[in-house]
Design an enzyme around this catalytic site. Structure first.
Site, short mmCIF file in Angstrom:
data_model
loop_
_atom_site.label_atom_id
_atom_site.label_comp_id
_atom_site.label_asym_id
_atom_site.label_seq_id
_atom_site.Cartn_x
_atom_site.Cartn_y
_atom_site.Cartn_z
N HIS A 14 0.87 -1.20 0.00
CA HIS A 14 0.00 0.00 0.00
C HIS A 14 0.90 1.23 0.00
CE1 HIS A 14 -3.83 2.17 1.36
NE2 HIS A 14 -2.90 3.11 1.21
N HIS A 16 1.59 5.38 -1.65
CA HIS A 16 1.25 6.56 -2.44
C HIS A 16 2.52 7.13 -3.05
CE1 HIS A 16 -2.87 6.71 -0.84
NE2 HIS A 16 -2.30 6.23 0.25
N LYS A 100 -9.37 0.12 -5.80
CA LYS A 100 -9.39 0.82 -4.52
C LYS A 100 -10.73 1.50 -4.28
CE LYS A 100 -7.80 2.26 -0.68
NZ LYS A 100 -6.66 3.07 -0.30
N HIS A 137 -10.53 1.41 1.80
CA HIS A 137 -10.27 2.43 2.83
C HIS A 137 -11.48 2.38 3.76
CE1 HIS A 137 -8.49 6.24 4.43
NE2 HIS A 137 -9.69 6.24 4.97
N HIS A 175 -4.67 -0.59 5.83
CA HIS A 175 -4.19 0.16 7.00
C HIS A 175 -5.13 0.09 8.19
CE1 HIS A 175 -6.75 3.06 4.99
NE2 HIS A 175 -5.84 3.43 4.13
N ASP A 248 1.44 2.61 3.54
CA ASP A 248 0.60 3.80 3.39
C ASP A 248 1.45 5.06 3.49
OD1 ASP A 248 -1.71 5.25 2.87
OD2 ASP A 248 -2.32 5.31 4.97
C1 NCD Z 1 -3.42 9.20 2.02
C2 NCD Z 1 -2.92 10.23 1.01
O1 NCD Z 1 -2.38 11.27 1.42
O2 NCD Z 1 -3.02 9.99 -0.19
N1 NCD Z 1 -3.42 9.79 3.33
C3 NCD Z 1 -3.37 9.14 4.51
O3 NCD Z 1 -3.50 9.77 5.55
N2 NCD Z 1 -3.18 7.84 4.57
C4 NCD Z 1 -4.74 8.71 1.62
C5 NCD Z 1 -5.17 7.49 2.37
O4 NCD Z 1 -4.63 6.40 2.20
O5 NCD Z 1 -6.09 7.62 3.21
ZN ZN Z 2 -3.28 5.12 1.63
#
Ligand code: NCD
Ligand code: ZN
Length: 345
Positions: A14, A16, A100, A137, A175, A248
């Site tokens: 996971h 970003h 997702k 999520h 998460h 995450d």
């Molecule tokens: C994530 C993001 O910034 O893209 N932020 C987070 O707090 N985890 C989005 C997400 O996974 O909720």
């Molecule tokens: Zn995330």
């Protein structure tokens, strides 16, 4: 005494990565540690077609320094209008490893997410049929629900009914942050799994208010109380293959975090496996880290386990106080503080 830890190279289930200059800044942190990552689709605009995912994948590969190897595993962003044909196309071209599900408004760039999961039933049926994982999520967006109860409420109101309606649907509860989520996943069918972040293993909600407001500890789902943190640690070190590593890691510019309405997201990719090593060591379970980090996720996603390895050394080092992030700066978790484990190869 020289203490080292060698692991099969892990996967981040996971992540970003953002896009453009920001991605170029953070990608090497992940590629240095992980062979592959399940890449989240919440860009602006979101990745809603298999074609867009292919293009995003090319961007990632083009941003990779030439001496690094890394395989991005792409995901689709589910909307009220995602057609079953998009799922079939994603499977046919081999790019899409999961879809997702962001409840609309739940988190960063989720405005185009699902307003009512009932609108997606046809698409979920297609996913169930072909074994395409739904990555969830799991927080309700109902403003009447206390922020700290939104995961539990999602579990009761949305996720449990969904697993009854689609009993074969492969699901990753992303998460997870609560005892209830751990218990649900533990008791659920074998094709229901969960990711656990390093920051949710290491921090409880006090970390957001330690001597003042700490925006760099704010993420979604929000940190929970200590009793929940302990349950997450127990799940991660249990050896149960339903629980696996997903950082995450969610970078935001410093200016967007330190703001009157700061963004959710903690950046951990700079030291991801080191942070997990610390959490597992604290729990006296370093021997359980490899399966959690390198086997369970690959097995769930039906990918071959990685063949090469990484090595960590027990040696403290200081995390930089800030990192560059395109034209902005990025504050990593533990900025200016020490970490117990260091990646050496
Ligand atoms: C994530 C993001 O910034 O893209 N932020 C987070 O707090 N985890 C989005 C997400 O996974 O909720
Ligand atoms: Zn995330």
């Amino acid at each position: 005494m020289l203490k080292t830890l060698t692991l099969t190279r892990p996967d981040d289930c996971h992540l970003h990565l953002r896009d453009g200059e920001q991605m170029r800044a953070v990608l090497p942190d992940t590629a240095r540690r992980f062979a592959r990552a399940i890449v989240m689709p919440n860009l602006k605009p979101p990745i809603i077609t298999a074609e867009m995912a292919l293009i995003y994948r090319e961007h990632i590969l083009a941003a990779l320094p030439p001496d690094m190897r890394f395989e991005p595993l792409m995901t689709l962003y589910l909307t009220d209008n995602t057609a079953p044909s998009e799922i079939f196309e994603g499977r046919r071209n081999g790019t899409i490893h999961g879809v997702k599900y962001y409840p609309a408004g739940a988190t960063t760039n989720s405005a185009a997410g699902v307003t009512d999961i009932a609108r997606c039933y046809q698409t979920l049926a297609a996913m169930e049929e072909i074994g395409m994982p739904l990555l969830v999520h799991g927080e309700v967006t109902d403003p009447a629900v206390d922020v700290f109860d939104r995961e539990k409420s999602f579990l009761d109101r949305v996720l449990m009914p969904l697993t009854q309606r689609f009993p074969q649907l492969r699901i990753v509860f992303e998460h997870i942050t609560t005892q209830e989520a751990v218990e649900f996943v533990t008791g659920a069918w074998g094709h229901i799994a969960a990711t656990i972040t390093a920051h949710h293993m290491l921090l409880n909600r006090n970390a957001m208010f330690q001597g003042g407001i700490r925006p760099h500890h704010y993420c979604l789902p929000v940190l929970k109380r200590e009793t929940h943190r302990q349950k997450l640690v127990e799940a991660a070190i249990s050896g149960n293959p339903k629980f696996f590593l997903g950082t995450d890691s969610a970078p935001h510019p410093r200016s967007a975090k330190e703001s009157t309405c700061g963004c959710a997201g903690v950046y951990t990719a700079h030291a991801a496996i080191e942070l997990y090593a610390e959490a597992f060591e604290q729990a006296g379970a370093l021997d359980k880290l490899e399966a959690f980090a390198s086997f369970h996720g690959a097995d769930f996603y039906k990918l071959p386990r990685n063949k090469d390895s990484i090595t960590l050394k027990k040696e403290s080092w200081i995390v930089p106080s800030q990192l560059s992030f395109g034209n902005e700066t990025l504050i990593p978790l533990r900025a200016g503080e020490s970490l117990a484990w260091k990646l050496i190869g």
